[in-house]
Motif scaffolding. Structure first.
Motif, PDB file in Angstrom:
ATOM      1  N   GLY A  59      14.170  25.164  11.469  1.00 62.41           N
ATOM      2  CA  GLY A  59      12.760  24.842  11.296  1.00 62.41           C
ATOM      3  C   GLY A  59      11.954  25.992  10.703  1.00 62.41           C
ATOM      4  N   LEU A  60      12.630  27.083  10.345  1.00 62.72           N
ATOM      5  CA  LEU A  60      11.955  28.255   9.784  1.00 62.72           C
ATOM      6  C   LEU A  60      11.852  28.145   8.266  1.00 62.72           C
ATOM      7  CD1 LEU A  60      13.775  31.033  11.847  1.00 62.72           C
ATOM      8  CD2 LEU A  60      11.514  30.039  12.278  1.00 62.72           C
ATOM      9  N   ALA A  61      10.855  28.813   7.704  1.00 68.43           N
ATOM     10  CA  ALA A  61      10.701  28.846   6.250  1.00 68.43           C
ATOM     11  C   ALA A  61      11.847  29.653   5.640  1.00 68.43           C
ATOM     12  CB  ALA A  61       9.363  29.468   5.874  1.00 68.43           C
ATOM     13  N   ALA A  91      23.047  25.940   1.297  1.00 65.43           N
ATOM     14  CA  ALA A  91      22.215  25.633   2.466  1.00 65.43           C
ATOM     15  C   ALA A  91      20.885  25.002   2.085  1.00 65.43           C
ATOM     16  CB  ALA A  91      21.990  26.904   3.293  1.00 65.43           C
ATOM     17  N   TRP A  92      20.299  25.448   0.980  1.00 65.38           N
ATOM     18  CA  TRP A  92      18.984  24.905   0.615  1.00 65.38           C
ATOM     19  C   TRP A  92      19.035  23.403   0.369  1.00 65.38           C
ATOM     20  CZ3 TRP A  92      18.417  22.538  -4.048  1.00 65.38           C
ATOM     21  CH2 TRP A  92      19.307  22.880  -5.070  1.00 65.38           C
ATOM     22  N   THR A  93      20.199  22.854  -0.035  1.00 63.36           N
ATOM     23  CA  THR A  93      20.287  21.405  -0.247  1.00 63.36           C
ATOM     24  C   THR A  93      20.203  20.665   1.088  1.00 63.36           C
ATOM     25  OG1 THR A  93      22.718  21.227  -0.244  1.00 63.36           O
ATOM     26  CG2 THR A  93      21.650  21.726  -2.359  1.00 63.36           C
ATOM     27  N   HIS A  94      20.828  21.214   2.124  1.00 61.93           N
ATOM     28  CA  HIS A  94      20.729  20.608   3.459  1.00 61.93           C
ATOM     29  C   HIS A  94      19.276  20.635   3.931  1.00 61.93           C
ATOM     30  CE1 HIS A  94      25.081  20.450   3.877  1.00 61.93           C
ATOM     31  NE2 HIS A  94      25.131  21.712   3.485  1.00 61.93           N
ATOM     32  N   ASN A  95      18.589  21.756   3.655  1.00 66.76           N
ATOM     33  CA  ASN A  95      17.191  21.884   4.051  1.00 66.76           C
ATOM     34  C   ASN A  95      16.329  20.810   3.384  1.00 66.76           C
ATOM     35  OD1 ASN A  95      18.054  24.137   5.444  1.00 66.76           O
ATOM     36  ND2 ASN A  95      17.187  25.599   4.005  1.00 66.76           N
ATOM     37  N   LEU A  96      16.533  20.582   2.076  1.00 67.97           N
ATOM     38  CA  LEU A  96      15.726  19.585   1.369  1.00 67.97           C
ATOM     39  C   LEU A  96      16.043  18.165   1.828  1.00 67.97           C
ATOM     40  CD1 LEU A  96      15.523  20.902  -2.305  1.00 67.97           C
ATOM     41  CD2 LEU A  96      13.794  21.041  -0.492  1.00 67.97           C
ATOM     42  N   LEU A  97      17.294  17.911   2.191  1.00 65.64           N
ATOM     43  CA  LEU A  97      17.630  16.580   2.702  1.00 65.64           C
ATOM     44  C   LEU A  97      16.933  16.324   4.037  1.00 65.64           C
ATOM     45  CD1 LEU A  97      21.439  16.420   1.853  1.00 65.64           C
ATOM     46  CD2 LEU A  97      19.601  15.088   0.781  1.00 65.64           C
ATOM     47  N   ALA A  98      16.854  17.351   4.876  1.00 64.91           N
ATOM     48  CA  ALA A  98      16.219  17.218   6.190  1.00 64.91           C
ATOM     49  C   ALA A  98      14.690  17.249   6.098  1.00 64.91           C
ATOM     50  CB  ALA A  98      16.710  18.323   7.120  1.00 64.91           C
ATOM     51  N   HIS A  99      14.171  18.064   5.180  1.00 66.56           N
ATOM     52  CA  HIS A  99      12.722  18.271   5.053  1.00 66.56           C
ATOM     53  C   HIS A  99      12.362  18.298   3.564  1.00 66.56           C
ATOM     54  CE1 HIS A  99      12.614  19.403   9.297  1.00 66.56           C
ATOM     55  NE2 HIS A  99      13.641  20.203   9.045  1.00 66.56           N
ATOM     56  N   PRO A 100      12.118  17.131   2.950  1.00 69.50           N
ATOM     57  CA  PRO A 100      11.888  17.104   1.498  1.00 69.50           C
ATOM     58  C   PRO A 100      10.590  17.754   1.027  1.00 69.50           C
ATOM     59  CG  PRO A 100      11.960  14.870   2.412  1.00 69.50           C
ATOM     60  CD  PRO A 100      12.223  15.803   3.527  1.00 69.50           C
ATOM     61  N   ASP A 101       9.608  17.913   1.904  1.00 67.89           N
ATOM     62  CA  ASP A 101       8.385  18.593   1.485  1.00 67.89           C
ATOM     63  C   ASP A 101       8.637  20.096   1.485  1.00 67.89           C
ATOM     64  OD1 ASP A 101       6.987  16.272   1.072  1.00 67.89           O
ATOM     65  OD2 ASP A 101       5.934  16.332   2.994  1.00 67.89           O
ATOM     66  N   ALA A 102       8.338  20.729   0.367  1.00 65.89           N
ATOM     67  CA  ALA A 102       8.621  22.152   0.183  1.00 65.89           C
ATOM     68  C   ALA A 102       7.559  22.720  -0.746  1.00 65.89           C
ATOM     69  CB  ALA A 102      10.024  22.337  -0.418  1.00 65.89           C
ATOM     70  N   SER A 103       7.780  23.942  -1.195  1.00 65.46           N
ATOM     71  CA  SER A 103       6.921  24.511  -2.235  1.00 65.46           C
ATOM     72  C   SER A 103       7.783  25.387  -3.124  1.00 65.46           C
ATOM     73  CB  SER A 103       5.754  25.307  -1.638  1.00 65.46           C
ATOM     74  OG  SER A 103       6.233  26.455  -0.983  1.00 65.46           O
ATOM     75  N   ILE A 104       7.277  25.610  -4.330  1.00 64.83           N
ATOM     76  CA  ILE A 104       7.960  26.505  -5.256  1.00 64.83           C
ATOM     77  C   ILE A 104       6.957  27.513  -5.786  1.00 64.83           C
ATOM     78  CG2 ILE A 104       9.792  24.915  -5.964  1.00 64.83           C
ATOM     79  CD1 ILE A 104       8.128  24.353  -8.536  1.00 64.83           C
ATOM     80  N   SER A 105       7.476  28.663  -6.141  1.00 68.77           N
ATOM     81  CA  SER A 105       6.712  29.625  -6.910  1.00 68.77           C
ATOM     82  C   SER A 105       7.206  29.470  -8.339  1.00 68.77           C
ATOM     83  CB  SER A 105       6.944  31.043  -6.400  1.00 68.77           C
ATOM     84  OG  SER A 105       6.262  31.960  -7.221  1.00 68.77           O
ATOM     85  N   TRP A 106       6.322  29.054  -9.212  1.00 64.64           N
ATOM     86  CA  TRP A 106       6.656  28.788 -10.609  1.00 64.64           C
ATOM     87  C   TRP A 106       5.692  29.575 -11.480  1.00 64.64           C
ATOM     88  CZ3 TRP A 106       9.990  27.141 -14.037  1.00 64.64           C
ATOM     89  CH2 TRP A 106       9.576  26.641 -15.275  1.00 64.64           C
ATOM     90  N   LYS A 107       6.229  30.558 -12.187  1.00 70.66           N
ATOM     91  CA  LYS A 107       5.431  31.390 -13.085  1.00 70.66           C
ATOM     92  C   LYS A 107       4.226  31.995 -12.364  1.00 70.66           C
ATOM     93  CE  LYS A 107       6.947  28.997 -17.215  1.00 70.66           C
ATOM     94  NZ  LYS A 107       6.578  28.291 -18.433  1.00 70.66           N
ATOM     95  N   GLY A 108       4.478  32.453 -11.133  1.00 71.09           N
ATOM     96  CA  GLY A 108       3.450  33.140 -10.366  1.00 71.09           C
ATOM     97  C   GLY A 108       2.497  32.240  -9.609  1.00 71.09           C
ATOM     98  N   ARG A 109       2.697  30.926  -9.682  1.00 65.68           N
ATOM     99  CA  ARG A 109       1.830  29.987  -8.963  1.00 65.68           C
ATOM    100  C   ARG A 109       2.622  29.273  -7.880  1.00 65.68           C
ATOM    101  NH1 ARG A 109       0.309  26.231 -13.259  1.00 65.68           N
ATOM    102  NH2 ARG A 109      -0.279  24.926 -11.520  1.00 65.68           N
TER     103      ARG A 109
END
Length: 156
Positions: A59-61, A91-109
């Motif tokens: 459950g951690l980020a 591991a990140w694929t398991h995380n997205l399957l369990a918790h599809p809401d996430a965030s990305i840093s894309w070009k500094g945003r």
């Protein structure tokens, strides 16, 4: 500047698959932090994001630097769970399957996203585009019996 074909050949080797998962993410995280989100070293060859997902069990980020394929018109991003052609899903694929809401840093945003696992025809179309975008993905798939997971990220 290092040639793209040379990097593609190097990234297809088994030695790269062994070393890269330990070296590249650590370097990417450090440079990303030092440049306040403006630079990813690996993005000098492939576009990249820092994915912040919620751990499937903890459950951690979790922050993971990943190559991505931006979709035309800014519709979203495709993430490839290649794990450099290693036997297990990353591991990140398991995380997205369990918790599809996430965030990305894309070009500094920082951008809130929702991830969706691609399947069947949609996956086949994305896979074809990915192979044109970065041919070493075919080598990674040939090394493993699992189907490499593909995710489409869209803005929330």
């Amino acid at each position: 500047m290092i040639g793209v074909r040379w990097v593609q050949r190097l990234s297809s080797t088994r030695g790269f698959a062994k070393a890269a998962p330990h070296v590249i993410p650590a370097l990417d995280r450090a440079v990303h932090r030092l440049t306040r989100g403006k630079v990813l070293l690996s993005a000098q060859m492939l576009p990249g994001v820092i994915l912040t997902s919620t751990g499937a069990r903890s459950g951690l980020a979790r922050r993971t630097p990943l190559a991505c394929m931006p979709e035309e018109g800014g519709r979203g991003w495709i993430l490839v769970g290649s794990n450099f052609g290693r036997t297990d899903h990353p591991a990140w694929t398991h995380n997205l399957l369990a918790h599809p809401d996430a965030s990305i840093s894309w070009k500094g945003r920082d951008i809130p996203v929702t991830a969706r696992l691609l399947e069947e025809e949609e996956r086949a179309a994305a896979w074809k585009a990915l192979l044109a975008f970065w041919p070493p993905y075919a080598t990674y798939q040939a090394r493993v019996t699992r189907e490499i997971r593909l995710f489409r990220l869209t803005r929330r």
